[in-house]
Design a protein around this motif. Structure first.
Motif, mmCIF file in Angstrom:
data_model
loop_
_atom_site.group_PDB
_atom_site.id
_atom_site.type_symbol
_atom_site.label_atom_id
_atom_site.label_comp_id
_atom_site.label_asym_id
_atom_site.label_seq_id
_atom_site.Cartn_x
_atom_site.Cartn_y
_atom_site.Cartn_z
ATOM 1 N N LEU A 143 -26.681 -31.461 18.597
ATOM 2 C CA LEU A 143 -27.917 -31.951 17.842
ATOM 3 C C LEU A 143 -27.889 -32.111 16.636
ATOM 4 O O LEU A 143 -27.361 -31.233 15.833
ATOM 5 C CB LEU A 143 -29.195 -31.294 18.425
ATOM 6 C CG LEU A 143 -29.558 -30.854 19.845
ATOM 7 C CD1 LEU A 143 -30.824 -30.234 19.921
ATOM 8 C CD2 LEU A 143 -29.719 -32.189 20.605
ATOM 9 N N ARG A 153 -28.715 -32.638 27.292
ATOM 10 C CA ARG A 153 -29.531 -34.025 27.851
ATOM 11 C C ARG A 153 -29.208 -35.058 26.946
ATOM 12 O O ARG A 153 -28.948 -36.098 27.426
ATOM 13 C CB ARG A 153 -31.047 -33.670 28.081
ATOM 14 C CG ARG A 153 -31.765 -34.959 28.443
ATOM 15 C CD ARG A 153 -32.995 -34.837 28.978
ATOM 16 N NE ARG A 153 -33.896 -34.101 27.857
ATOM 17 C CZ ARG A 153 -34.756 -35.010 27.170
ATOM 18 N NH1 ARG A 153 -34.476 -36.455 27.085
ATOM 19 N NH2 ARG A 153 -35.595 -34.872 26.496
ATOM 20 N N LEU A 154 -28.963 -34.610 25.736
ATOM 21 C CA LEU A 154 -28.730 -35.749 24.829
ATOM 22 C C LEU A 154 -27.239 -35.935 24.430
ATOM 23 O O LEU A 154 -27.141 -36.846 23.584
ATOM 24 C CB LEU A 154 -29.646 -35.453 23.482
ATOM 25 C CG LEU A 154 -31.160 -35.629 23.622
ATOM 26 C CD1 LEU A 154 -31.612 -35.129 22.157
ATOM 27 C CD2 LEU A 154 -31.636 -36.953 24.147
ATOM 28 N N GLY A 187 -25.395 -33.688 23.006
ATOM 29 C CA GLY A 187 -25.157 -33.092 21.791
ATOM 30 C C GLY A 187 -23.874 -33.069 20.928
ATOM 31 O O GLY A 187 -23.112 -33.796 21.446
ATOM 32 N N GLN A 216 -26.516 -40.908 17.314
ATOM 33 C CA GLN A 216 -26.465 -39.593 17.088
ATOM 34 C C GLN A 216 -27.560 -38.924 17.702
ATOM 35 O O GLN A 216 -28.755 -39.656 17.765
ATOM 36 C CB GLN A 216 -26.352 -39.165 15.357
ATOM 37 C CG GLN A 216 -25.249 -39.565 14.651
ATOM 38 C CD GLN A 216 -25.258 -39.168 13.423
ATOM 39 O OE1 GLN A 216 -26.484 -39.079 12.741
ATOM 40 N NE2 GLN A 216 -24.240 -38.803 12.671
ATOM 41 N N PRO A 217 -27.310 -37.855 18.485
ATOM 42 C CA PRO A 217 -28.609 -37.113 19.091
ATOM 43 C C PRO A 217 -29.635 -36.483 17.906
ATOM 44 O O PRO A 217 -29.409 -35.055 17.845
ATOM 45 C CB PRO A 217 -27.867 -36.058 19.938
ATOM 46 C CG PRO A 217 -26.639 -35.803 19.473
ATOM 47 C CD PRO A 217 -26.130 -36.980 18.517
ATOM 48 N N THR A 250 -35.707 -38.441 19.306
ATOM 49 C CA THR A 250 -36.344 -37.515 20.124
ATOM 50 C C THR A 250 -37.290 -36.895 19.081
ATOM 51 O O THR A 250 -36.654 -36.093 18.115
ATOM 52 C CB THR A 250 -35.346 -36.691 20.919
ATOM 53 O OG1 THR A 250 -34.650 -37.273 21.594
ATOM 54 C CG2 THR A 250 -36.288 -35.839 21.771
ATOM 55 N N VAL A 279 -33.029 -35.076 16.640
ATOM 56 C CA VAL A 279 -34.382 -34.559 17.184
ATOM 57 C C VAL A 279 -35.293 -34.064 16.002
ATOM 58 O O VAL A 279 -34.784 -33.461 15.009
ATOM 59 C CB VAL A 279 -34.176 -33.385 17.746
ATOM 60 C CG1 VAL A 279 -35.531 -32.641 18.403
ATOM 61 C CG2 VAL A 279 -33.054 -33.510 19.126
ATOM 62 N N HIS A 294 -32.850 -44.954 17.658
ATOM 63 C CA HIS A 294 -33.557 -44.019 18.706
ATOM 64 C C HIS A 294 -33.760 -42.434 18.202
ATOM 65 O O HIS A 294 -32.640 -42.053 17.410
ATOM 66 C CB HIS A 294 -32.655 -43.874 19.948
ATOM 67 C CG HIS A 294 -33.638 -43.505 20.948
ATOM 68 N ND1 HIS A 294 -33.665 -42.082 21.571
ATOM 69 C CD2 HIS A 294 -34.323 -44.019 21.982
ATOM 70 C CE1 HIS A 294 -34.219 -42.090 22.490
ATOM 71 N NE2 HIS A 294 -34.839 -43.183 22.722
ATOM 72 N N LEU A 344 -31.639 -29.446 25.760
ATOM 73 C CA LEU A 344 -31.829 -30.682 24.826
ATOM 74 C C LEU A 344 -30.728 -31.270 24.604
ATOM 75 O O LEU A 344 -30.304 -32.655 24.822
ATOM 76 C CB LEU A 344 -32.803 -30.341 24.033
ATOM 77 C CG LEU A 344 -33.434 -31.710 23.228
ATOM 78 C CD1 LEU A 344 -33.922 -32.742 24.103
ATOM 79 C CD2 LEU A 344 -34.343 -31.351 22.155
ATOM 80 N N ASP A 404 -38.413 -40.759 22.002
ATOM 81 C CA ASP A 404 -38.847 -40.057 23.361
ATOM 82 C C ASP A 404 -39.643 -38.863 22.770
ATOM 83 O O ASP A 404 -39.426 -38.028 21.770
ATOM 84 C CB ASP A 404 -37.259 -39.457 23.936
ATOM 85 C CG ASP A 404 -36.678 -40.431 24.862
ATOM 86 O OD1 ASP A 404 -37.364 -41.370 25.130
ATOM 87 O OD2 ASP A 404 -35.257 -40.194 24.979
#
Length: 258
Positions: A102, A97-98, A100, A37-38, A61, A40, A59, A94, A80
């Motif tokens: 998010l 980039r990820l 999403g 999952q993205p 961000t 943040v 992982h 963002l 990150d």
């Protein structure tokens, strides 16, 4: 200095570090992070949420303004780091980039929590959900219903776009240093098909409506609607706090073009 870390909490960043491990477990369970999952995190601080979330999702961000904390996090290979003021971050880019949408989490600095919520609002369509620790008073305002003294501009602006649920109350002693206020954890899930409207105009309209909340709307919103050339009908013999979110949204949809 937070115990065992060598890091002093910085008042200018509104830093209060979460230390209650049982509470942290409850928050992570509520978030339910999954691998791939993205995710943040805003303001990871000393990693009280970061580390148990990473244990589940592998992982992450993070957005961190404090250069010392950012440097500490960069030493990890599974994080990150975006070293920036969150109010300057383009969450749409963002998400792109990820890959999403998010999932945004964080113990938000109480001194700028409302600006952060408004900053995220235009990107709600790029977000799956948001879980934040905030001052309890702010969470009460976010989730308030019409007729309640906490119901106001924040309630209307956010409930138009999100389903909002207060999940957990958090006492001051759960932090180091303890804040002078109670806190709470809130879940915000964007509505899948929100009513389309002109967001800056809607925000202005709601701000005007609540600018004189003790007076009837004809003294504030009524004058503004006249200036906009609005010729429709709207019950202005009420106070701003008596009008449901759906009525404010419906009014915004029929405003004359600016």
């Amino acid at each position: 200095m937070s115990a065992g870390t060598g890091h002093h909490a910085r008042k200018r960043f509104g830093q209060h570090f979460l230390t209650d491990t049982a509470l942290i477990d409850d928050i992570v369970r509520a978030i339910d992070p999954r691998p791939g999952q993205p995710l943040v995190e805003i303001g990871p601080g000393l990693g009280a949420l970061t580390l148990p979330v990473l244990a589940r999702c592998a992982h992450l961000t993070v957005v961190e303004l404090d250069r010392d904390l950012a440097a500490r996090l960069r030493k990890r290979g599974d994080v990150d780091v975006i070293e920036a003021d969150v109010l300057t971050v383009d969450f749409g880019a963002l998400a792109e980039r990820l890959g999403g949408p998010l999932r945004v989490i964080g113990n938000l600095p109480y001194n700028i929590s409302s600006p952060i919520l408004f900053h995220l609002l235009p990107w709600a369509d790029r977000v799956e959900d948001q879980h934040f620790m905030l001052q309890k008073e702010v969470v009460d305002r976010m989730a308030a219903t019409p007729g309640h003294k906490a119901y106001g501009r924040l309630s209307v602006m956010l409930q138009w776009r999100y389903h909002i649920e207060s999940l957990l109350d958090v006492p001051p002693e759960a932090f180091d240093p303890p804040p002078r206020v109670d806190s709470a954890v809130v879940r915000m899930v964007p509505w899948p098909q929100p009513v389309a409207l002109d967001l800056p105009r809607f925000e202005q309209m709601v701000q005007v409506a609540f600018s004189q909340r003790r007076k009837l709307l004809r003294h504030s919103l009524g004058r503004w609607l006249d200036e906009q050339g609005f010729a429709g009908s709207f019950d202005l013999q009420r106070r701003a706090e008596e009008v449901p979110v759906a009525e404010y949204v419906a009014l915004a949809q029929v405003l004359p073009a600016a």
